[in-house]
Design an enzyme around this catalytic site. Structure first.
Site, PDB file in Angstrom:
ATOM      1  N   ARG A  53     -60.664  46.188 -33.225  1.00  0.00           N
ATOM      2  CA  ARG A  53     -61.767  45.266 -32.861  1.00  0.00           C
ATOM      3  C   ARG A  53     -61.374  43.785 -33.007  1.00  0.00           C
ATOM      4  NH1 ARG A  53     -62.890  49.708 -31.526  1.00  0.00           N
ATOM      5  NH2 ARG A  53     -64.873  50.786 -31.800  1.00  0.00           N
ATOM      6  N   CYS A  58     -72.272  49.550 -32.447  1.00  0.00           N
ATOM      7  CA  CYS A  58     -72.097  49.722 -33.895  1.00  0.00           C
ATOM      8  C   CYS A  58     -72.167  48.359 -34.573  1.00  0.00           C
ATOM      9  CB  CYS A  58     -70.756  50.394 -34.194  1.00  0.00           C
ATOM     10  SG  CYS A  58     -70.800  52.161 -33.931  1.00  0.00           S
ATOM     11  N   GLU A  62     -69.315  44.231 -37.373  1.00  0.00           N
ATOM     12  CA  GLU A  62     -68.455  44.262 -36.180  1.00  0.00           C
ATOM     13  C   GLU A  62     -69.048  43.349 -35.117  1.00  0.00           C
ATOM     14  OE1 GLU A  62     -67.585  48.114 -34.237  1.00  0.00           O
ATOM     15  OE2 GLU A  62     -67.811  47.041 -32.349  1.00  0.00           O
TER      16      GLU A  62
HETATM   17  N1  EPU Z   1     -71.949  60.224 -39.023  1.00  0.00           N
HETATM   18  C1  EPU Z   1     -72.926  60.540 -39.928  1.00  0.00           C
HETATM   19  N2  EPU Z   1     -74.157  59.948 -39.814  1.00  0.00           N
HETATM   20  C2  EPU Z   1     -74.424  59.036 -38.846  1.00  0.00           C
HETATM   21  C3  EPU Z   1     -73.397  58.683 -37.931  1.00  0.00           C
HETATM   22  C4  EPU Z   1     -72.165  59.285 -38.041  1.00  0.00           C
HETATM   23  O1  EPU Z   1     -72.726  61.356 -40.822  1.00  0.00           O
HETATM   24  O2  EPU Z   1     -75.551  58.541 -38.797  1.00  0.00           O
HETATM   25  C5  EPU Z   1     -70.643  60.893 -39.130  1.00  0.00           C
HETATM   26  C6  EPU Z   1     -70.388  61.783 -37.895  1.00  0.00           C
HETATM   27  O3  EPU Z   1     -70.947  63.044 -38.060  1.00  0.00           O
HETATM   28  C7  EPU Z   1     -68.886  61.806 -37.826  1.00  0.00           C
HETATM   29  C8  EPU Z   1     -68.460  60.455 -38.397  1.00  0.00           C
HETATM   30  O4  EPU Z   1     -69.600  59.937 -39.093  1.00  0.00           O
HETATM   31  O5  EPU Z   1     -68.377  62.811 -38.661  1.00  0.00           O
HETATM   32  C9  EPU Z   1     -68.010  59.475 -37.306  1.00  0.00           C
HETATM   33  O6  EPU Z   1     -69.069  59.305 -36.366  1.00  0.00           O
HETATM   34  P1  EPU Z   1     -68.801  59.010 -34.801  1.00  0.00           P
HETATM   35  O7  EPU Z   1     -67.961  60.095 -34.221  1.00  0.00           O
HETATM   36  O8  EPU Z   1     -70.119  58.709 -34.172  1.00  0.00           O
HETATM   37  O9  EPU Z   1     -67.882  57.756 -34.786  1.00  0.00           O
HETATM   38  P2  EPU Z   1     -68.046  56.335 -35.487  1.00  0.00           P
HETATM   39  O10 EPU Z   1     -66.813  56.110 -36.288  1.00  0.00           O
HETATM   40  O11 EPU Z   1     -69.348  56.190 -36.177  1.00  0.00           O
HETATM   41  C10 EPU Z   1     -66.797  55.029 -33.590  1.00  0.00           C
HETATM   42  C11 EPU Z   1     -66.947  53.647 -33.006  1.00  0.00           C
HETATM   43  C12 EPU Z   1     -67.937  53.661 -31.850  1.00  0.00           C
HETATM   44  C13 EPU Z   1     -67.529  54.675 -30.815  1.00  0.00           C
HETATM   45  C14 EPU Z   1     -67.470  56.046 -31.503  1.00  0.00           C
HETATM   46  C15 EPU Z   1     -67.080  57.165 -30.562  1.00  0.00           C
HETATM   47  C16 EPU Z   1     -66.719  51.938 -34.751  1.00  0.00           C
HETATM   48  C17 EPU Z   1     -67.413  51.063 -35.711  1.00  0.00           C
HETATM   49  N3  EPU Z   1     -67.477  52.761 -34.026  1.00  0.00           N
HETATM   50  O12 EPU Z   1     -68.035  55.359 -34.213  1.00  0.00           O
HETATM   51  O13 EPU Z   1     -67.893  52.361 -31.259  1.00  0.00           O
HETATM   52  O14 EPU Z   1     -68.437  54.701 -29.733  1.00  0.00           O
HETATM   53  O15 EPU Z   1     -66.483  55.980 -32.564  1.00  0.00           O
HETATM   54  O16 EPU Z   1     -65.742  57.116 -30.292  1.00  0.00           O
HETATM   55  O17 EPU Z   1     -65.485  51.856 -34.645  1.00  0.00           O
HETATM   56  C18 EPU Z   1     -68.844  50.202 -31.295  1.00  0.00           C
HETATM   57  O18 EPU Z   1     -67.725  49.805 -31.644  1.00  0.00           O
HETATM   58  O19 EPU Z   1     -69.804  49.417 -31.080  1.00  0.00           O
HETATM   59  C19 EPU Z   1     -69.058  51.631 -31.155  1.00  0.00           C
HETATM   60  C20 EPU Z   1     -70.253  52.149 -30.910  1.00  0.00           C
END
Ligand code: EPU
Length: 325
Positions: free
Chosen positions: A194, A243, A313
């Site tokens: 990012r 996010c 972010e």
């Molecule tokens: N999870 C929870 N509770 C929640 C949300 C997530 O327990 O409320 C757990 C999920 O079950 C999973 C883990 O956290 O095991 C990761 O969740 P997710 O796969 O949704 O990925 P993330 O790391 O939360 C990242 C990026 C997103 C991107 C997604 C999908 C960041 C900060 N976020 O989210 O990017 O869309 O992966 O690839 O890097 C953004 O940057 O604005 C963004 C939305």
């Protein structure tokens, strides 16, 4: 006491803006949109925030340069606005020149004989994906659901589904705030999660992208559908900035916020999404003060529970988070 010391700073600043407007307006063609005190909230995915002191959508490189040079000479701040995701506009707006590359001049998508693709910074990621699919170019599928354009995705090194923007970049064309053009190969740029250091000091005008491979449109579409399904199931539909926090090394901010019991927590009309805890959604009439208040609350609770400092972010437009947290 000199006459100048009696003039408040605000009046001096206003005089500089008036001088800027008077100097630059005659240099612009009717194709360039140029407005004072344009409301920014409606141009963002979060839908909050006040006006830009000056707002422009330059229609050419020359006009972009005129705007930048005139602001630079007077020490006036310049801010880029992409598709309006990944940022929170302060309620008071921004005392800056806000530039958007929304004009069609910046939307190009031109496959080259060597297989690479020249794109403009204003091209929406969704359109990039659609055009690449039609052209049989694989590697851009992860970008499809990101509500951004190429310039914003470069600036933030936007990512999803295990990929990030610079995975598909060969070189970037940029212009400094002083109006100098240059082209930089990816290898010469400082890029991280990012983050792209060079685009804090300059504006991306376009890029040459490198597809991962050639493939049939049906195959590419199938991969896009898989990502789309995952996104629809795991991310909220209400207005948000994406996010809100970066993932700390080795863990997920969403999981940490969820485990701290914060889903549904509200300040005014800003709410921690029940679908994904790393999204703050606007339940109707949220202000940026509501969002900042909720960011503070989340950070305090996660710090208490886990000893981790979450880092935003999303950008707080024209300000630094550290000044308000
Ligand atoms: N999870 C929870 N509770 C929640 C949300 C997530 O327990 O409320 C757990 C999920 O079950 C999973 C883990 O956290 O095991 C990761 O969740 P997710 O796969 O949704 O990925 P993330 O790391 O939360 C990242 C990026 C997103 C991107 C997604 C999908 C960041 C900060 N976020 O989210 O990017 O869309 O992966 O690839 O890097 C953004 O940057 O604005 C963004 C939305």
């Amino acid at each position: 006491m000199s006459a100048i010391s009696k003039i408040p700073d605000l009046d001096l600043r206003e005089a500089a803006w008036n001088e800027f407007v008077a100097a630059v307006r005659p240099l612009l063609t009717p194709a360039t949109r140029f407005a004072e005190r344009e409301m920014l909230g409606p141009k963002t995915t979060m839908r909050v925030g006040g006006p830009a002191r000056v707002y422009a959508e330059p229609a050419s490189v020359g006009e972009l340069r005129h705007l930048l040079v005139a602001a630079h000479r007077r020490g006036l701040p310049v801010l880029m606005l992409g598709r309006g995701s990944n940022l929170v506009i302060p309620d008071a707006g921004v005392d800056g020149l806000v530039l958007s590359l929304a004009h069609e001049h910046w939307q190009k998508f031109e496959p080259q004989p060597d297989g690479r693709i020249c794109v403009g910074a204003g091209l929406r990621l969704k359109n990039l994906c659609g055009l690449a699919t039609k052209a049989g170019c694989k590697g851009f599928e992860f970008l499809e659901g990101i509500p951004g354009n190429v310039g914003g995705a470069l600036r933030m090194n936007a990512g999803a589904m295990g990929g990030w923007m610079f995975d598909v970049v060969a070189e970037v064309e940029l212009m400094s705030f002083a109006g100098e053009l240059r082209v930089m190969p990816k290898a010469a740029m400082h890029v991280d999660y990012r983050h792209c250091a060079e685009l804090h000091e300059a504006i991306a005008l376009g890029a040459v992208l490198q597809p991962a491979a050639s493939a049939g449109p049906t195959d590419i579409r199938r991969q896009i559908d898989v990502y789309q399904k995952k996104r629809v199931e795991s991310q909220p539909r209400e207005p948000s900035a994406g996010c809100i926090f970066k993932n700390p090394p080795g863990t997920s901010a969403g999981r940490l916020i969820d485990e701290a019991g914060l889903k549904g927590e509200r300040v005014g009309d800003a709410e921690v999404s029940a679908v994904h805890a790393n999204f703050i959604v606007n339940r109707g009439h949220a202000t940026s003060a509501d969002i900042i208040g909720l960011v503070r609350k989340i950070r305090a609770r996660v710090k208490d529970a886990r000893g981790i400092d979450l880092e935003p972010e999303v950008l707080l437009y024209g300000q630094e988070w550290r000044d308000v947290l």
